[in-house]
Structures are given as structure tokens and as C-alpha cells.
Design an enzyme around this catalytic site. Structure first.
Site, PDB file in Angstrom:
ATOM      1  N   HIS A 290     -55.204  14.271   0.893  1.00 54.16           N
ATOM      2  CA  HIS A 290     -54.685  12.927   1.147  1.00 54.16           C
ATOM      3  C   HIS A 290     -55.779  12.055   1.752  1.00 54.16           C
ATOM      4  O   HIS A 290     -56.012  10.911   1.321  1.00 54.16           O
ATOM      5  CB  HIS A 290     -53.496  12.979   2.110  1.00 54.16           C
ATOM      6  CG  HIS A 290     -52.197  13.359   1.474  1.00 54.16           C
ATOM      7  ND1 HIS A 290     -51.975  14.590   0.928  1.00 54.16           N
ATOM      8  CD2 HIS A 290     -51.046  12.655   1.305  1.00 54.16           C
ATOM      9  CE1 HIS A 290     -50.739  14.655   0.449  1.00 54.16           C
ATOM     10  NE2 HIS A 290     -50.144  13.473   0.672  1.00 54.16           N
TER      11      HIS A 290
ATOM     12  N   GLN B 234       0.820  -1.202   0.000  1.00 56.21           N
ATOM     13  CA  GLN B 234       0.000   0.000   0.000  1.00 56.21           C
ATOM     14  C   GLN B 234       0.856   1.254   0.000  1.00 56.21           C
ATOM     15  O   GLN B 234       0.527   2.245  -0.642  1.00 56.21           O
ATOM     16  CB  GLN B 234      -0.930   0.012   1.224  1.00 56.21           C
ATOM     17  CG  GLN B 234      -1.969  -1.080   1.194  1.00 56.21           C
ATOM     18  CD  GLN B 234      -2.736  -1.101  -0.115  1.00 56.21           C
ATOM     19  OE1 GLN B 234      -3.487  -0.191  -0.428  1.00 56.21           O
ATOM     20  NE2 GLN B 234      -2.545  -2.157  -0.899  1.00 56.21           N
TER      21      GLN B 234
ATOM     22  N   ASP C 286      -6.752  -6.734  -5.156  1.00 54.77           N
ATOM     23  CA  ASP C 286      -6.619  -5.601  -6.068  1.00 54.77           C
ATOM     24  C   ASP C 286      -6.855  -6.003  -7.518  1.00 54.77           C
ATOM     25  O   ASP C 286      -7.327  -5.193  -8.320  1.00 54.77           O
ATOM     26  CB  ASP C 286      -5.216  -4.994  -5.961  1.00 54.77           C
ATOM     27  CG  ASP C 286      -5.104  -3.995  -4.828  1.00 54.77           C
ATOM     28  OD1 ASP C 286      -6.134  -3.611  -4.267  1.00 54.77           O
ATOM     29  OD2 ASP C 286      -3.957  -3.607  -4.508  1.00 54.77           O
TER      30      ASP C 286
ATOM     31  N   HIS D 220       1.769   2.854  -3.319  1.00 56.91           N
ATOM     32  CA  HIS D 220       0.723   3.523  -4.096  1.00 56.91           C
ATOM     33  C   HIS D 220       0.944   5.030  -4.143  1.00 56.91           C
ATOM     34  O   HIS D 220       0.824   5.664  -5.192  1.00 56.91           O
ATOM     35  CB  HIS D 220      -0.645   3.277  -3.454  1.00 56.91           C
ATOM     36  CG  HIS D 220      -1.388   2.121  -4.034  1.00 56.91           C
ATOM     37  ND1 HIS D 220      -1.780   2.066  -5.342  1.00 56.91           N
ATOM     38  CD2 HIS D 220      -1.829   0.970  -3.467  1.00 56.91           C
ATOM     39  CE1 HIS D 220      -2.425   0.938  -5.564  1.00 56.91           C
ATOM     40  NE2 HIS D 220      -2.470   0.258  -4.448  1.00 56.91           N
TER      41      HIS D 220
ATOM     42  N   GLU E 117      -9.469   0.564   4.836  1.00 61.60           N
ATOM     43  CA  GLU E 117      -9.908   0.196   3.485  1.00 61.60           C
ATOM     44  C   GLU E 117      -9.693  -1.309   3.267  1.00 61.60           C
ATOM     45  O   GLU E 117     -10.598  -2.030   2.830  1.00 61.60           O
ATOM     46  CB  GLU E 117      -9.103   1.001   2.463  1.00 61.60           C
ATOM     47  CG  GLU E 117      -9.415   0.648   1.022  1.00 61.60           C
ATOM     48  CD  GLU E 117      -8.465   1.338   0.058  1.00 61.60           C
ATOM     49  OE1 GLU E 117      -8.801   1.370  -1.147  1.00 61.60           O
ATOM     50  OE2 GLU E 117      -7.401   1.828   0.486  1.00 61.60           O
ATOM     51  N   HIS E 118      -8.478  -1.770   3.522  1.00 57.12           N
ATOM     52  CA  HIS E 118      -8.147  -3.195   3.435  1.00 57.12           C
ATOM     53  C   HIS E 118      -7.750  -3.685   4.825  1.00 57.12           C
ATOM     54  O   HIS E 118      -6.974  -3.018   5.511  1.00 57.12           O
ATOM     55  CB  HIS E 118      -6.956  -3.433   2.500  1.00 57.12           C
ATOM     56  CG  HIS E 118      -7.089  -2.811   1.146  1.00 57.12           C
ATOM     57  ND1 HIS E 118      -6.537  -1.579   0.831  1.00 57.12           N
ATOM     58  CD2 HIS E 118      -7.721  -3.248   0.026  1.00 57.12           C
ATOM     59  CE1 HIS E 118      -6.805  -1.292  -0.434  1.00 57.12           C
ATOM     60  NE2 HIS E 118      -7.531  -2.281  -0.945  1.00 57.12           N
TER      61      HIS E 118
END
Length: 448
Positions: free
Chosen positions: A432, A271, A373, A274, A339-340
Site C-alpha cells: 500500500h 389498521q 396507503d 388488516h 409504522e404510521h
């Protein structure tokens, strides 16, 4: 040998313990990892979006010249030709082409299992309730192309749209100096995408949200991007739907003494490479393992193609936390909501029920995050920065609409109509109330 706390502090990755006096301050920093200065770029992004809304293609041309250093002549240069996508597909290495097909098949199979069905339920009196599921007409996919090109992101965004039954898919991706990644074009051909445009950043989001003379207005925009893309998606939400506001990538790992340090170290770095803003966090009950992982990180860093990025990320936004128990570790990870999330323990399934917040969960030492991924099947477009507490991964649901179905018989209306009219009367909505009462056989003298 007893490992002293002082012996395992490293310069490369921050290591701290829940026993530390300043632990909460350190941990709070981690919880703020996903903070983006959206306010700081909002005025810039709004200006770009206003340009697109007002001037369409002309604004696109100016933005592309400014940010991507080339000037398209519409329409022939802005849109990627079908022949160039097919040529890119035919020219890639056959082994790589097979890998893309394998990924496609697995992603498609997984998302087909997620596909909701329309349903109808009939009551004894003949009334019917139900739900109709239909796809949006046009989906816009944003595929980054800055520091790296991500064909996998095209697969992960296009395939759920295809499975959902979207009629037309529009792809926007930046083309610095009018150059595109050939593998991305090959992936577009594989996914049978026919409309691919060479525009990126906030301009692309604006073009898909509002439409231009060349790029059609879409119903939903999905896909990751930098802070300008994220801000643009936030600003156009309401004009179109979006998947989520995603920030830098991140990984959290829960590990006990049975985990291998080299596995954990390289997974953390998967990660970190990235983006300099990516977060890599290990929480473990084993002090010795923390030290070994820190050493392995340093050992692996020099071998990475993106060493400089990974080194900055792991040093500034990486962390190893030592806890007293695994329950304490899980509680901290639930607060992080990564996230992961990898669970690398003697029995990962035992811990799964205790995990409340994570975008994707990877169980066991033979399930590294990168397998998700690319090729496992579940989507890799995931909530970041703690938003896994309320967002879900990208799926077919993002490309679908659900309509409620109601069909009442006379008998069915007789059963529930009086209660409905009473509630309407209580709210002071006379029409109504009368809309129901006028249909009832016990209808009193109309009030209107």
C-alpha cells in the site's frame, strides 16, 4: 363533569394512564408488539429455501401443490401471460382505472423527487471526486395474496423501481387454487411489468434469490408478507439485498382535546382490519376523548366487512394511553416508533420537530392514514415493530447502487500522497505504502 379513571376502562380496547402503578409493564408489552417468532419457523423456511436452491422448478411445483392446491406445468402455467394482464386492465371499471392512474401519477411524481443524482467535484489541482448512481439490473417484488390481494402494494413497489431505472422487474404473488386477483393483474399491466409468476410464500423469496429454470435470480427483493416471507427474506439477505423485515401493520395517533373521536376511532380500525396481529395505539392528554373513542370503536366495528379480524386486533393489540402532557405523549410515541403516525392536534406542525421515529407522519384531521396507503404519493411499504428507529420507507434508494469516483492528478497526489503512505506504513501494509510512494516525485529509495 369530572371523568373518573374507573369510568373509562373498556372491554373492547385497553385504556390505561401513565399514572397507573403498572403502567410501565403495560407499555413494555406494546413495545414488544412487533416481535415475531422467526426462530420458531426458521427451520421450516430454511428447508423450503434449500429445496428451491437444489431442485429449482421441481421444488416450486411441489410447494405450490402443497400450499396453494394446484400443480403448474412449466413454463406455460407458472408465468402470467401478458394478454391476461392486459385483459384484466381493459375489463376493470373505468372509474377504478382512472383512480389507479391517479395513484400511479402521484406515486411516480413523489418518487421522482427522491431520485439522487450522480455528482462530480473538481479540486483546484485537477483531482476529481464523485459518486455514480446506477440502478440494479433485476428487482424482485413480492406481492401478498393470502387473506386479501393488494394491488396498491404492486404500485408502491413497482413504481420506485421504474423511477430508479431498473431494467427488469419480476413479480411473485401466490395464486391459491390457481386464481389471481384481476385488479392486481391490471396494476401489473399499468406498471408495464412483463414477468409475473404465480408463486408465494418463502418459496417465492427463494426462487427470486437463487433463481430457477423459469424465475430469474434478482438483485433485490422488496415487498411485505407473513412471518414465513419475512423469515425467508432475512435468510437470503446477502445473496440478494432486501428492503426490510416487516411485521404486522400498525398505527399510532397523537391527539389532544380538539380531535374528533369518530375520526380517531375509524383510523385506529383502518389498521386493525388488516390483520389480527395489527396494532392500533392512541395517546392523548384528554380522558374524555379516550372514552369517546372507545365507544366509537364499538359502534363502528359492527359495520366493517372484516369485523372479526378488526375486533380481535383492537381487543388484543389495541391501546389508548392517557398522558399528563403532550410532551409526555410524544416521548412515549418516539419509543413506540410506529409504522404510521397521525398527529391530530390544534397545531400538528408544532409537534413535528419533536417526532424522531415514525415510518410515515400524517398531519391534521383531514389526513387519514389510508390516504397514504393508496394515493397521496409517499410509499406505504414502511418499517414496523419499532424498526422505524433505524429503517426508512421503501424508495428509489432500495433499487439503486452508489459507486464512489476518485480521479487524482499528479499534483493532487503530491499534495496528499505522503500522508497516505505514512498511514499505510503505520498499518504495516508495505505494498500500500509503495503503491503511493512510487508515484511521488520525492519518492525515496523503494523498500520493495
Amino acid at each position: 363533569m369530572r371523568v373518573c379513571w374507573q369510568d373509562i376502562r373498556g372491554d373492547m380496547v385497553k385504556i390505561f394512564s401513565t399514572k397507573d402503578k403498572n403502567f410501565q409493564d403495560e407499555f413494555n408489552e406494546l413495545l414488544e408488539r412487533g416481535a415475531m417468532d422467526i426462530d420458531g419457523v426458521t427451520s421450516i423456511v430454511k428447508g423450503l429455501l434449500d429445496d428451491i436452491k437444489k431442485d429449482g422448478n421441481q421444488a416450486l411445483k411441489e410447494h405450490i401443490g402443497k400450499f396453494d392446491r394446484w400443480s403448474p406445468s412449466f413454463d406455460e402455467e407458472l408465468q402470467v401471460s401478458l394478454s391476461s394482464m392486459e385483459e384484466a386492465y381493459n375489463n376493470i371499471d373505468p372509474t377504478l382505472r382512472d383512480a389507479l392512474h391517479l395513484a400511479y401519477d402521484r406515486i411516480e411524481n413523489y418518487h421522482q423527487k427522491l431520485m439522487p443524482k450522480s455528482w462530480f467535484d473538481f479540486e483546484k489541482n485537477g483531482s476529481m471526486l464523485g459518486q455514480k448512481v446506477t440502478a440494479v439490473d433485476l428487482a424482485g417484488l413480492y406481492i401478498p395474496g393470502g387473506k386479501a390481494a393488494y394491488p396498491s402494494s404492486l404500485l408502491m413497489n413497482a413504481i420506485p423501481a421504474i423511477v430508479a431505472g431498473v431494467e427488469e422487474i419480476v413479480v411473485c404473488t401466490p395464486a391459491p387454487d390457481n386464481e389471481l386477483n384481476e385488479l392486481l393483474l391490471a396494476a401489473c399491466h399499468l406498471c408495464r411489468v412483463t414477468k409475473v409468476f404465480k408463486v408465494g410464500g418463502a418459496s417465492a423469496i427463494g426462487a427470486m434469490a437463487y433463481g430457477t429454470e423459469t424465475i430469474p435470480k434478482v438483485d433485490v427483493i422488496t415487498g411485505p408478507g407473513n412471518i414465513f416471507v419475512a423469515t425467508a427474506k432475512k435468510l437470503v439477505y446477502g445473496d440478494v439485498n432486501i428492503d426490510m423485515i416487516a411485521g404486522p401493520s400498525e398505527i399510532g395517533i397523537l391527539a389532544d382535546s380538539t380531535a374528533r373521536a369518530d375520526y380517531l376511532a375509524i383510523d385506529l380500525l383502518s389498521q386493525a382490519e388488516h390483520d389480527e396481529m395489527a396494532s392500533s395505539i392512541l395517546i392523548t392528554t384528554d380522558k374524555s376523548l379516550a372514552s369517546k373513542v372507545s365507544n366509537k370503536i364499538e359502534e363502528f366495528l359492527g359495520k366493517l366487512s372484516r369485523e372479526e379480524i378488526a375486533r380481535k386486533s383492537i381487543k388484543e393489540r389495541g391501546a389508548i394511553i392517557i398522558t399528563q402532557t403532550m410532551d409526555e405523549a410524544i416521548e412515549l410515541m418516539n419509543q413506540i416508533a410506529p409504522e404510521h403516525l397521525e398527529i391530530v392536534t390544534s397545531n400538528p406542525m408544532e409537534l413535528l420537530s419533536k417526532v424522531k421515529h415514525a415510518g410515515a407522519i400524517f398531519l391534521g384531521e383531514y389526513t387519514p392514514e389510508p390516504i397514504g396507503d393508496y394515493i397521496a404519493g409517499p410509499n406505504h411499504t414502511l418499517p414496523t415493530g419499532g424498526t422505524a428507529k433505524f429503517y426508512s420507507p421503501l424508495s428509489v434508494d432500495h433499487f439503486l447502487k452508489k459507486s464512489s469516483i476518485i480521479s487524482m492528478t499528479k499534483e493532487g497526489l503530491e499534495e496528499i500522497g505522503e500522508a497516505c503512505a505514512l498511514i499505510a506504513n503505520t498499518e504495516g501494509l508495505t505494498a500500500h505504502e509503495e503503491s503511493v510512494r512510487i508515484r511521488l516525485s520525492t519518492n525515496p529509495t523503494p523498500k520493495i
